[in-house]
Design a protein around this motif. Structure first.
Motif, PDB file in Angstrom:
ATOM      1  N   LYS A 153       0.834  -1.100   0.058  1.00 47.18           N
ATOM      2  CA  LYS A 153       0.030   0.206  -0.081  1.00 47.18           C
ATOM      3  C   LYS A 153       0.899   1.530  -0.071  1.00 47.18           C
ATOM      4  O   LYS A 153       2.131   1.384   0.735  1.00 47.18           O
ATOM      5  CB  LYS A 153      -0.972  -0.119   1.212  1.00 47.18           C
ATOM      6  CG  LYS A 153      -1.989  -1.063   1.153  1.00 47.18           C
ATOM      7  CD  LYS A 153      -3.240  -0.730   2.308  1.00 47.18           C
ATOM      8  CE  LYS A 153      -4.261  -1.587   1.773  1.00 47.18           C
ATOM      9  NZ  LYS A 153      -5.254  -1.563   2.866  1.00 47.18           N
ATOM     10  N   GLY A 154       0.339   2.117  -0.682  1.00 44.63           N
ATOM     11  CA  GLY A 154       1.237   3.558  -0.621  1.00 44.63           C
ATOM     12  C   GLY A 154       2.192   3.687  -1.771  1.00 44.63           C
ATOM     13  O   GLY A 154       3.013   4.842  -1.819  1.00 44.63           O
ATOM     14  N   ALA A 155       2.407   2.463  -2.493  1.00 41.04           N
ATOM     15  CA  ALA A 155       3.420   2.632  -3.618  1.00 41.04           C
ATOM     16  C   ALA A 155       2.902   3.494  -4.670  1.00 41.04           C
ATOM     17  O   ALA A 155       1.524   3.889  -4.824  1.00 41.04           O
ATOM     18  CB  ALA A 155       3.849   1.165  -4.151  1.00 41.04           C
ATOM     19  N   GLU A 156       3.870   4.174  -5.328  1.00 46.25           N
ATOM     20  CA  GLU A 156       3.640   5.076  -6.486  1.00 46.25           C
ATOM     21  C   GLU A 156       2.795   4.585  -7.596  1.00 46.25           C
ATOM     22  O   GLU A 156       1.708   5.154  -8.111  1.00 46.25           O
ATOM     23  CB  GLU A 156       4.508   5.956  -6.900  1.00 46.25           C
ATOM     24  CG  GLU A 156       4.285   7.043  -7.896  1.00 46.25           C
ATOM     25  CD  GLU A 156       5.481   7.941  -8.144  1.00 46.25           C
ATOM     26  OE1 GLU A 156       6.464   7.735  -7.554  1.00 46.25           O
ATOM     27  OE2 GLU A 156       5.513   8.896  -8.972  1.00 46.25           O
ATOM     28  N   VAL A 157       3.136   3.199  -8.003  1.00 45.39           N
ATOM     29  CA  VAL A 157       2.864   2.734  -9.192  1.00 45.39           C
ATOM     30  C   VAL A 157       2.303   1.198  -8.882  1.00 45.39           C
ATOM     31  O   VAL A 157       3.045   0.523  -8.315  1.00 45.39           O
ATOM     32  CB  VAL A 157       3.878   2.833 -10.319  1.00 45.39           C
ATOM     33  CG1 VAL A 157       3.611   1.891 -11.561  1.00 45.39           C
ATOM     34  CG2 VAL A 157       4.404   4.150 -10.477  1.00 45.39           C
ATOM     35  N   LEU A 158       1.116   0.891  -9.734  1.00 47.74           N
ATOM     36  CA  LEU A 158       0.672  -0.614  -9.852  1.00 47.74           C
ATOM     37  C   LEU A 158       1.137  -1.099 -11.104  1.00 47.74           C
ATOM     38  O   LEU A 158       0.986  -0.457 -11.993  1.00 47.74           O
ATOM     39  CB  LEU A 158      -0.964  -0.629  -9.546  1.00 47.74           C
ATOM     40  CG  LEU A 158      -1.202  -2.044  -9.952  1.00 47.74           C
ATOM     41  CD1 LEU A 158      -0.804  -2.919  -8.853  1.00 47.74           C
ATOM     42  CD2 LEU A 158      -2.872  -1.690  -9.834  1.00 47.74           C
ATOM     43  N   LEU A 176      12.711  -1.278 -13.738  1.00 49.18           N
ATOM     44  CA  LEU A 176      12.307  -0.738 -12.856  1.00 49.18           C
ATOM     45  C   LEU A 176      13.170  -0.270 -11.720  1.00 49.18           C
ATOM     46  O   LEU A 176      13.086   0.544 -11.040  1.00 49.18           O
ATOM     47  CB  LEU A 176      11.075  -1.412 -12.249  1.00 49.18           C
ATOM     48  CG  LEU A 176       9.788  -1.327 -13.332  1.00 49.18           C
ATOM     49  CD1 LEU A 176       8.638  -2.343 -12.888  1.00 49.18           C
ATOM     50  CD2 LEU A 176       9.487  -0.107 -13.968  1.00 49.18           C
ATOM     51  N   HIS A 177      14.040  -1.243 -11.468  1.00 44.48           N
ATOM     52  CA  HIS A 177      15.037  -1.117 -10.227  1.00 44.48           C
ATOM     53  C   HIS A 177      16.165   0.070 -11.111  1.00 44.48           C
ATOM     54  O   HIS A 177      16.336   0.975 -10.144  1.00 44.48           O
ATOM     55  CB  HIS A 177      15.807  -2.551 -10.360  1.00 44.48           C
ATOM     56  CG  HIS A 177      16.985  -2.193  -9.514  1.00 44.48           C
ATOM     57  ND1 HIS A 177      16.974  -2.502  -8.228  1.00 44.48           N
ATOM     58  CD2 HIS A 177      18.332  -1.871  -9.641  1.00 44.48           C
ATOM     59  CE1 HIS A 177      18.069  -2.395  -7.596  1.00 44.48           C
ATOM     60  NE2 HIS A 177      19.190  -2.172  -8.418  1.00 44.48           N
ATOM     61  N   GLU A 178      16.571   0.081 -12.049  1.00 43.03           N
ATOM     62  CA  GLU A 178      17.405   1.091 -12.672  1.00 43.03           C
ATOM     63  C   GLU A 178      16.837   2.264 -12.812  1.00 43.03           C
ATOM     64  O   GLU A 178      17.423   3.449 -12.364  1.00 43.03           O
ATOM     65  CB  GLU A 178      18.028   0.551 -14.022  1.00 43.03           C
ATOM     66  CG  GLU A 178      19.140  -0.330 -14.092  1.00 43.03           C
ATOM     67  CD  GLU A 178      20.263  -0.005 -13.106  1.00 43.03           C
ATOM     68  OE1 GLU A 178      20.348  -0.570 -12.290  1.00 43.03           O
ATOM     69  OE2 GLU A 178      21.011   0.934 -13.786  1.00 43.03           O
ATOM     70  N   TYR A 230       7.326   0.888  -6.707  1.00 37.99           N
ATOM     71  CA  TYR A 230       5.828   0.178  -7.382  1.00 37.99           C
ATOM     72  C   TYR A 230       5.734  -1.008  -6.727  1.00 37.99           C
ATOM     73  O   TYR A 230       6.474  -1.448  -5.696  1.00 37.99           O
ATOM     74  CB  TYR A 230       6.389  -0.293  -8.838  1.00 37.99           C
ATOM     75  CG  TYR A 230       7.294  -1.480  -9.003  1.00 37.99           C
ATOM     76  CD1 TYR A 230       8.649  -1.185  -8.762  1.00 37.99           C
ATOM     77  CD2 TYR A 230       6.824  -2.651  -9.338  1.00 37.99           C
ATOM     78  CE1 TYR A 230       9.535  -2.402  -8.914  1.00 37.99           C
ATOM     79  CE2 TYR A 230       7.350  -3.780  -9.613  1.00 37.99           C
ATOM     80  CZ  TYR A 230       8.887  -3.609  -9.159  1.00 37.99           C
ATOM     81  OH  TYR A 230       9.588  -4.683  -9.387  1.00 37.99           O
ATOM     82  N   THR A 231       4.483  -1.632  -7.064  1.00 39.21           N
ATOM     83  CA  THR A 231       3.916  -2.812  -6.586  1.00 39.21           C
ATOM     84  C   THR A 231       3.185  -3.716  -7.482  1.00 39.21           C
ATOM     85  O   THR A 231       2.790  -3.121  -8.435  1.00 39.21           O
ATOM     86  CB  THR A 231       3.216  -2.507  -5.265  1.00 39.21           C
ATOM     87  OG1 THR A 231       2.709  -3.847  -4.566  1.00 39.21           O
ATOM     88  CG2 THR A 231       1.734  -1.849  -5.526  1.00 39.21           C
ATOM     89  N   PHE A 232       3.246  -5.039  -7.429  1.00 38.17           N
ATOM     90  CA  PHE A 232       2.375  -5.923  -8.086  1.00 38.17           C
ATOM     91  C   PHE A 232       1.329  -6.095  -7.217  1.00 38.17           C
ATOM     92  O   PHE A 232       1.295  -5.587  -5.936  1.00 38.17           O
ATOM     93  CB  PHE A 232       3.047  -7.503  -8.058  1.00 38.17           C
ATOM     94  CG  PHE A 232       4.126  -7.504  -9.062  1.00 38.17           C
ATOM     95  CD1 PHE A 232       3.742  -7.759 -10.518  1.00 38.17           C
ATOM     96  CD2 PHE A 232       5.570  -7.297  -8.677  1.00 38.17           C
ATOM     97  CE1 PHE A 232       4.818  -7.788 -11.234  1.00 38.17           C
ATOM     98  CE2 PHE A 232       6.524  -7.519  -9.665  1.00 38.17           C
ATOM     99  CZ  PHE A 232       6.089  -7.709 -11.114  1.00 38.17           C
ATOM    100  N   SER A 233      -0.103  -6.686  -7.648  1.00 38.31           N
ATOM    101  CA  SER A 233      -0.916  -6.833  -6.791  1.00 38.31           C
ATOM    102  C   SER A 233      -1.326  -8.390  -6.960  1.00 38.31           C
ATOM    103  O   SER A 233      -1.511  -8.828  -8.106  1.00 38.31           O
ATOM    104  CB  SER A 233      -2.360  -6.252  -7.192  1.00 38.31           C
ATOM    105  OG  SER A 233      -3.403  -6.941  -6.901  1.00 38.31           O
TER     106      SER A 233
END
Ligand code: SF4
Ligand code: SF4
Length: 539
Positions: A246-251, A275-277, A282-285
């Protein structure tokens, strides 16, 4: 090749002859290899769809429900009232034939009912009979015919021999979109329980678990953990792949085949590295663990239902915007349907790249960005260090997947990326790429083993264009940005153009990406040796 499978030389001899029967005669032969199995009753029951039962298209009695004819006609009326495009497409075709030789299924089978014009005529003839004065009065003289059980069987056969690719619509002077007609045809068949398993079961899995493959959350997590470990072994760098944070910027939403499929999985590795570089938060769901939407091959209601969970998850997790992976029909749904079905997503923000500050205004209504747009922007701003020689074992071409190409116009970004991560790249002939791209022949739920012959027939035009670059330039890789393509192009190419492999664009990005602090790499993401061993020339 199994003895069951037809010989390529036999399939290549396509007979494009005049039909032996009048087109109004609804005769269909369900021959092995040319149709898909019926949906299991349990999946229909789970989704609450009509007429669950055990049956197969080869049965004489399809066990249609009582009053089936009226159910279909009522459904047709409802859709004629609701969709102006459907009524228009029923009325305005002048049968000029400009679309006829543009369908890969016609080119590969020679069956006149696989021309888009005649495919649409299968339903248009019933429309005329019940919804036009001329058709009611003059019947066959006005091109009308009765809705019989044989017509239902014919609809099933030919609407499941259309991949809803929309190539024909590019050539129609009136802009008639036969894919939309196929979609309505499938909806009407759904009303009486005539649907295929490879559409309904993935839709039921997605509704129940969150992805088409039915992967449970713990299996999903295992797969991501495995990918993180494998990347650490390869690069010496441990990337993060958070789930439900929760609260990640990107899904991040990707097609579920990326977690396990081959070559899809290497694309997933590429996403994680980029995405690391780029330092994306972000987060997966675990619930929106599927970008694809098999509802598109079933009904508008199912499209809406499956698309809604992506946005529900974005809301629950409190992200600012959504980043979507290399998928085909996910993007058709997002670009053409999402906004009116579940949007506008005004609880989200217009996507802004945290690495470059680019604000992606074109995603202002869906608030969802394609990973190729994101990565191309990183490259444009010099945010990724790339060594294209790490892909020197590949001599590539690019297949424009139908939906990202024709449904969203994503032509340049993948090519821009490929030009920066590869040294050898050649285009297929002009009339087989970009807007005029040829379908893989297995989309829209048709990529099954039982439908093998028809898939090979439908894929023949695409394979012929690949053969052209293989024979002329030595091409040995077909890059693409669709999970269905990654599943169905390898057997297609093995059948028609042996020696050409398939990869996602982000697999090639992952190969070329020089991560900060990484160890010397000796293999690509597949574990195959690089064309040159690194280190000496970089020291
Ligand atoms: S090109 Fe358009 S108008 Fe001409 S036959 Fe095909 S669908 Fe009809
Ligand atoms: S949408 Fe594609 S598969 Fe369907 S009729 Fe048109 S060209 Fe053929």
């Amino acid at each position: 090749m199994s003895l069951d499978k037809p010989n390529p030389a036999h399939l290549a001899a396509v007979e494009q002859a005049l039909p032996r029967r009048a087109w109004r005669d609804p005769f269909v032969e369900f021959r092995k290899g040319t149709f898909n199995h019926a949906a299991h009753a349990r999946s229909l029951e789970y989704l609450g769809l009509p007429n669950p039962r055990q049956w197969q298209p080869t049965d004489a009695d399809w066990k249609l429900p009582a009053g089936w004819q009226q159910i279909i006609l009522d459904g047709m009326k409802e859709r004629l009232d609701r969709y102006r495009s459907f009524r228009l497409f029923m009325d305005i075709c002048v049968r000029c034939g400009a679309c006829a030789d543009k369908c890969h299924f016609y080119l590969g089978s020679g069956d006149p009912k696989n021309t888009p014009v005649l495919r649409a005529e299968l339903i248009r003839s019933v429309y005329r009979r019940y919804f036009t004065v001329a058709g009611r009065l003059l019947g066959p003289l006005a091109g009308a015919r009765d809705l019989t059980e044989d017509v239902v069987k014919e609809w099933f056969y030919y609407f499941y021999q259309c991949t809803e690719c929309r190539r024909c619509s590019v050539f129609c002077p009136y802009g008639i979109d036969t894919a939309e007609i196929t979609m309505i045809g499938r909806e009407l068949l759904n009303l009486v329980g005539c649907n295929i398993n490879w559409v309904i079961e993935p839709a039921a899995n997605c509704d129940r678990v969150g992805n088409h493959l039915g992967i449970q959350p713990h299996g999903f997590k295992d797969s991501l953990d495995f990918a993180v470990d494998e990347l650490e072994e390869l690069t010496g760098i441990r990337v993060d792949a958070p789930i439900n944070r929760k609260g990640a910027e990107v899904l991040l939403v990707v097609p579920s085949a990326d977690y396990f499929g081959s070559p899809h999985y290497f694309t997933l590795l590429g996403y994680l590295m980029v995405l690391h570089e780029a330092g994306v938060d972000y987060t997966f769901s675990a619930y929106a663990s599927e970008g694809g939407n098999f509802g598109l091959f079933s009904s508008h209601e199912m499209v809406k239902r499956l698309n809604a969970k992506l946005y529900a998850e974005a809301k629950r997790l409190g992200v600012k915007w959504i980043l979507g992976g290399e998928c085909g029909h996910m993007w058709r749904v997002v670009h053409q349907y999402m906004d009116t079905m579940n949007g506008p997503a005004d609880f989200l923000e217009v996507p802004v790249s945290p690495a470059t500050g680019t604000r992606f205004e074109h995603a202002a209504s869906t608030r969802m960005l394609h990973i190729c747009e994101f990565t191309a922007d990183l490259i444009e701003h010099g945010k990724l260090s790339l060594d294209p020689s790490r892909n020197d074992h590949w001599n590539a071409t690019f297949h424009d997947s139908c939906n990202p190409a024709r449904a969203m116009g994503l032509y340049e970004e993948p090519r821009f990326i490929l030009r920066h991560v590869l040294n050898a790249f050649h285009e297929m002939p002009e009339n087989t790429i970009r807007e005029q791209t040829f379908c893989c022949g297995s989309g829209a739920g048709l990529g099954t083993d039982e439908n093998f012959e028809m898939r090979m027939r439908g894929g023949l035009p695409r394979a012929s264009a690949v053969k052209y670059v293989r024979d002329r330039f030595g091409t040995n890789l077909l890059a693409c940005i669709c999970a269905v393509d990654k599943a169905t192009l390898p057997p297609l190419l093995e059948y028609w153009v042996p020696g050409v492999e398939v990869a996602g664009v982000h697999e090639l990005v992952g190969n070329a990406l020089v991560m900060k602090g990484e160890r010397t790499r000796t293999t690509d993401l597949r574990g195959d040796p690089l064309a040159h061993v690194e280190g000496a020339d970089r020291a």
